[in-house]
Scaffold this motif. Sequence first.
Motif, mmCIF file in Angstrom:
data_model
loop_
_atom_site.group_PDB
_atom_site.id
_atom_site.type_symbol
_atom_site.label_atom_id
_atom_site.label_comp_id
_atom_site.label_asym_id
_atom_site.label_seq_id
_atom_site.Cartn_x
_atom_site.Cartn_y
_atom_site.Cartn_z
ATOM 1 N N LEU A 27 5.689 -6.005 -1.091
ATOM 2 C CA LEU A 27 5.988 -5.188 0.099
ATOM 3 C C LEU A 27 6.193 -6.048 1.341
ATOM 4 C CD1 LEU A 27 3.611 -2.114 -0.412
ATOM 5 C CD2 LEU A 27 6.035 -2.340 -0.975
ATOM 6 N N LEU A 65 4.235 -8.327 2.654
ATOM 7 C CA LEU A 65 3.062 -8.709 3.457
ATOM 8 C C LEU A 65 2.358 -9.869 2.760
ATOM 9 C CD1 LEU A 65 1.782 -5.073 4.039
ATOM 10 C CD2 LEU A 65 2.751 -6.562 5.792
ATOM 11 N N ASN A 66 1.992 -10.894 3.515
ATOM 12 C CA ASN A 66 1.301 -12.046 2.916
ATOM 13 C C ASN A 66 -0.195 -11.733 2.883
ATOM 14 O OD1 ASN A 66 0.044 -14.340 2.194
ATOM 15 N ND2 ASN A 66 0.653 -15.529 4.008
ATOM 16 N N LEU A 67 -0.640 -11.138 1.772
ATOM 17 C CA LEU A 67 -2.013 -10.617 1.709
ATOM 18 C C LEU A 67 -3.044 -11.732 1.696
ATOM 19 C CD1 LEU A 67 -1.250 -7.745 -0.819
ATOM 20 C CD2 LEU A 67 -1.429 -7.612 1.664
ATOM 21 N N LYS A 80 5.697 4.475 0.548
ATOM 22 C CA LYS A 80 5.683 3.007 0.601
ATOM 23 C C LYS A 80 5.301 2.528 1.994
ATOM 24 C CE LYS A 80 8.797 0.124 -1.255
ATOM 25 N NZ LYS A 80 10.098 -0.366 -1.787
ATOM 26 N N ARG A 135 2.122 0.097 3.060
ATOM 27 C CA ARG A 135 2.167 -1.110 3.893
ATOM 28 C C ARG A 135 1.112 -1.018 4.989
ATOM 29 N NH1 ARG A 135 7.882 -0.803 3.214
ATOM 30 N NH2 ARG A 135 8.681 -2.600 2.055
ATOM 31 N N LEU A 193 -2.258 -1.598 3.617
ATOM 32 C CA LEU A 193 -2.502 -3.011 3.283
ATOM 33 C C LEU A 193 -2.829 -3.815 4.541
ATOM 34 C CD1 LEU A 193 0.224 -3.657 0.562
ATOM 35 C CD2 LEU A 193 -2.260 -3.605 0.235
ATOM 36 N N VAL A 194 -2.168 -3.501 5.634
ATOM 37 C CA VAL A 194 -2.494 -4.188 6.894
ATOM 38 C C VAL A 194 -3.940 -3.846 7.269
ATOM 39 C CG1 VAL A 194 -1.952 -4.370 9.363
ATOM 40 C CG2 VAL A 194 -0.103 -4.230 7.685
ATOM 41 N N HIS A 215 -6.382 -5.673 5.016
ATOM 42 C CA HIS A 215 -6.452 -7.112 5.324
ATOM 43 C C HIS A 215 -7.121 -7.366 6.683
ATOM 44 C CE1 HIS A 215 -5.035 -11.072 6.689
ATOM 45 N NE2 HIS A 215 -4.942 -11.377 5.415
#
Lengths: 44, 168, 528
Positions: free
Chosen positions: A8, A10-12, C245, C249, C252-253, C256
């Motif tokens: 996606l 993003l550099n996880l 999707k 994202r 996920l941000v 993290h």
Amino acid sequence: LGIDLTTLGLNLNSADNLYKTFGSPWSNEPAKGDPDFQNPACYL
Amino acid sequence: DFGAVGDNLSGTSATAGHDHLYNLQMLEAAYHRLPQPKDSERARNYTPKHPSPTPASFPQVQAPIVTNPAFWERLGTDTLSTDMLFFAFYYQQNSYQQYLAAKELKKQSWRFHRKYNTWFQRHVEPQVTTDEYERGSYVYFDFHLADDGNGWVQRIKNDFTFEYNYLE
Amino acid sequence: HADSTAFQEQVAHLFSEWCQVCDHPSASDAAYSRYVMQLQHIGLLKGDEFTERFFRVLTELAVAHSLISEQIVAPGGLSQHSSHISYLPIDSYSKLVSMVLKYSSVEIGPNKGSLLSKILSVTVRVIQKDAEEKKTSFNPRPYFRLFINWLNDLTTSDVHHDGANFQVLTAFANAFHALQPLRIPGLSFAWLELVSHRSFMPRLLTCNLQKGWPLFHGLLVDLFKFMEPYLRNAELVEPVHLLYKGTMRVLLVLLHDFPEFLCDYHFSFCDVIPSSCIQMRNVILSAFPRSMRLPDPSTPNLKIDLLPEITKAPRIMSDFEGALRSKHMKADVDEYLKRPDGSSFLSDLKQKLLLPQNEASNAGTRYNVPLINSLVLYIGIQAVQQLQLNKANASAAAQQINHNQMDIFQIETATDFFRNLVTNLDTEGRYLLLNAIANQLRFPNNHTHYFSFIILYLFAEATVDNVQEQITRVLLERLIVNRPHPWGLLITFIELIKNPRYNFWNRSFIHIAPEIKMLFESVAKSCA
């Protein structure tokens, strides 16, 4: 079975926060343009 | 019966929610009008400090590449272009370019001294380091007033004490 | 009169004057503040109905002008849509608002920030009206641009202005809540991009010591509620898939950069994410505090019970008792836990967990899922607290609680509750119950520990195969989706397949077909 979330854009594993370059929920591209930068007063 | 989250349509005015089909139709329409990247790009009207007329054949706006961090990372590699980092730092103050140039200089182990407004780089490992300061020989980048003409030079300063409370 | 056409023309005239001020090459703050003083002098910034009308007309003008340029007349007079929109009117208008907030004196004193809220509520109403009128031809992009400009101009990440900044961010959060997709579906994509924008989301989540967390939690719930009906099906239509999707994202941000936020609100997110969205839910359940180091679940002879964090309660910021209270069941549960003998609580519980017929079809299930979730977590928390109380009262050399020796009698009632439900619910009800339990299998904490014990205990005590099969399914379906997988889920499944007590590999359903057997072996290999 869901998505391979590493695709996606993003550099996880990034040590830095992702939000600084998070461009948009619709694209893999990191944000371009001026992120939120502050020049310390002593630079001026 | 919305459990932990409460009924989220309450507390805001007017029209009730729509039915699923209507919402889906509106979503389909919105799908064809997604925000575009340029919708959120800030108009980057760079205002030069001292605007002066130049021939129309000269570029009249900044080349977009100077706002790309990757460009500055490439600049930092060889010595000649280190001067370009210093140029951007001292001549494009309060701009994104200054921010990027400073970032690159730090990556090259330059450190900004807030009292002398000058960048220093260790020439050798410092002889003394304490919690408050370090002392040794440093290269520094300075504007040199000399009878053979002024200019930006990199010079060596021996036995210099860099007090950490002046470190930016 | 605020409604007269004369007023509208006057505002249009003022707006074109402002655009000229902005356009002037030597435009300076002095010019801007002079113009704002002029507006103040005319009486347009008092915060009354003139003020509202003034900003409403300005908004409509700015949007209308930016869209006009979108219609370009092609040769032959046919107008065709191009994606080119000129944002000059919008940029000028957003700048005017920024200057008014910067220079008008109404901002000083207690009503600071009220003018911003008023302008935002005017903007919300304009968008609502525009969307209702235009329906499928509604164009969200000018409004997106307007808010992006304001977020960049009016918010900051500079911690020295935390208080004022929080007020501004709160005003925007309230505006976004009023503009949520369930209310204006045509704005959904622009809305999610604004809510997750790097000038908004991280600032709301980092400023003022997490005071913005409840606001952002509310916005995420708004999003999940809108998507829920469309996510129940495995096949998503393209617009929903893009929104899904995009949501992944954003999650996920958050996973993290702000994992603690997902940890603290996992319960309410599980309430509104359909049980079919396994990976999306796994992202939330995989979050763990950044200060925590998770031991590798496949470490041989990993002693979960000796982990220091395993005795600590996780922070739950969601109102997890909400559903119980709304059904007036909390007192019954407390009564049952105190005096189980002779209580009728369990006998009529199943009926209480069912939704009324008319709601079942809309909810896509016969059961009240939030109520089941609330009941499971509430009873689990009471049991854990009871355990810790008893442990504290026991001798100083209290035994370490661990899976096998956990003193069943001390949590007899709670265990009875789970065993009774697992036995008496039908397949769907039991699936939802087991899901509610599995939603607590997260990072090392005493909820993970307790619910891991409970789901394994139910497996061991089950007298019929299909209960064991369903428990296995609930765990397995969370493991075969793409990563991430919650730590608590992994250690529970590893315990199930490794500990001879559960006799897992001899269960008939493992060998029901070669590919099923292979599936279990591959998952076992990847986990352990």
